[in-house]
Design a protein around this motif. Structure first.
Motif, PDB file in Angstrom:
ATOM      1  N   ARG A  58       0.835  -1.197   0.000  1.00 10.32           N
ATOM      2  CA  ARG A  58       0.000   0.000   0.000  1.00 10.32           C
ATOM      3  C   ARG A  58       0.870   1.246   0.000  1.00 10.32           C
ATOM      4  O   ARG A  58       1.899   1.294   0.646  1.00 10.32           O
ATOM      5  CB  ARG A  58      -0.903   0.033   1.229  1.00 10.32           C
ATOM      6  CG  ARG A  58      -2.018  -0.969   1.149  1.00 10.32           C
ATOM      7  CD  ARG A  58      -2.950  -0.798   2.304  1.00 10.32           C
ATOM      8  NE  ARG A  58      -2.327  -1.402   3.497  1.00 10.32           N
ATOM      9  CZ  ARG A  58      -2.762  -1.231   4.729  1.00 10.32           C
ATOM     10  NH1 ARG A  58      -3.803  -0.469   4.962  1.00 10.32           N
ATOM     11  NH2 ARG A  58      -2.166  -1.812   5.731  1.00 10.32           N
ATOM     12  N   LYS A  59       0.429   2.245  -0.719  1.00  8.91           N
ATOM     13  CA  LYS A  59       1.102   3.545  -0.711  1.00  8.91           C
ATOM     14  C   LYS A  59       0.569   4.354   0.465  1.00  8.91           C
ATOM     15  O   LYS A  59      -0.519   4.059   0.985  1.00  8.91           O
ATOM     16  CB  LYS A  59       0.842   4.263  -2.027  1.00  8.91           C
ATOM     17  CG  LYS A  59       1.486   3.567  -3.210  1.00  8.91           C
ATOM     18  CD  LYS A  59       1.308   4.352  -4.482  1.00  8.91           C
ATOM     19  CE  LYS A  59       2.113   3.748  -5.587  1.00  8.91           C
ATOM     20  NZ  LYS A  59       1.386   2.901  -6.479  1.00  8.91           N
ATOM     21  N   MET A  62      -3.299   4.888   1.529  1.00  4.91           N
ATOM     22  CA  MET A  62      -4.182   3.876   0.949  1.00  4.91           C
ATOM     23  C   MET A  62      -4.747   2.981   2.035  1.00  4.91           C
ATOM     24  O   MET A  62      -4.098   2.714   3.039  1.00  4.91           O
ATOM     25  CB  MET A  62      -3.424   2.987  -0.032  1.00  4.91           C
ATOM     26  CG  MET A  62      -3.065   3.632  -1.338  1.00  4.91           C
ATOM     27  SD  MET A  62      -2.143   2.495  -2.401  1.00  4.91           S
ATOM     28  CE  MET A  62      -3.469   1.540  -3.117  1.00  4.91           C
ATOM     29  N   THR A  63      -5.951   2.509   1.807  1.00  3.06           N
ATOM     30  CA  THR A  63      -6.546   1.515   2.701  1.00  3.06           C
ATOM     31  C   THR A  63      -6.481   0.166   1.977  1.00  3.06           C
ATOM     32  O   THR A  63      -6.185   0.105   0.774  1.00  3.06           O
ATOM     33  CB  THR A  63      -8.017   1.826   3.015  1.00  3.06           C
ATOM     34  OG1 THR A  63      -8.782   1.710   1.804  1.00  3.06           O
ATOM     35  CG2 THR A  63      -8.160   3.241   3.590  1.00  3.06           C
ATOM     36  N   ASP A  66      -8.541   0.115  -1.081  1.00  3.98           N
ATOM     37  CA  ASP A  66      -8.007   0.782  -2.258  1.00  3.98           C
ATOM     38  C   ASP A  66      -7.217  -0.182  -3.152  1.00  3.98           C
ATOM     39  O   ASP A  66      -7.086   0.045  -4.350  1.00  3.98           O
ATOM     40  CB  ASP A  66      -7.103   1.945  -1.874  1.00  3.98           C
ATOM     41  CG  ASP A  66      -7.856   3.075  -1.191  1.00  3.98           C
ATOM     42  OD1 ASP A  66      -9.062   3.248  -1.485  1.00  3.98           O
ATOM     43  OD2 ASP A  66      -7.244   3.760  -0.354  1.00  3.98           O
TER      44      ASP A  66
END
Length: 67
Positions: A58-59, A62-63, A66
Motif C-alpha cells: 500500500r502507498k 491507501m486503505t 483501495d
C-alpha cells in the motif's frame, strides 16, 4: 511482499495450524543464492499448505480497500 508480515496476519486466525514465514536472500529474484535454497527447503519440508503472497504494498494514505 512482506512475507513475515503476511505470516503474522495469518497466525491470528483461530486455528490449530502452525504458521511460519520464509524469505529469500535479499536481491535473489532467480532463487539461486544458497540462503534462498535453504529457505525453500525449510518452507516446504512438512508443509501441507503453501501460500505465496504477491502484489504491491500500500502507498501512504491507501486503505486495504483501495488495493
Amino acid at each position: 511482499v512482506n512475507t513475515p508480515g503476511v505470516a503474522a496476519d495469518l497466525s491470528h486466525i483461530s486455528s490449530v495450524a502452525q504458521v511460519q514465514g520464509f524469505v529469500a536472500e535479499k536481491g535473489d529474484m532467480k532463487g539461486e543464492q544458497p540462503g534462498t535454497e535453504e529457505a525453500k527447503k525449510n518452507a516446504l519440508t512438512g508443509a501441507d499448505v503453501v501460500i505465496i503472497p504477491a502484489g504491491v504494498p500500500r502507498k501512504p494514505g491507501m486503505t486495504r480497500d483501495d488495493l
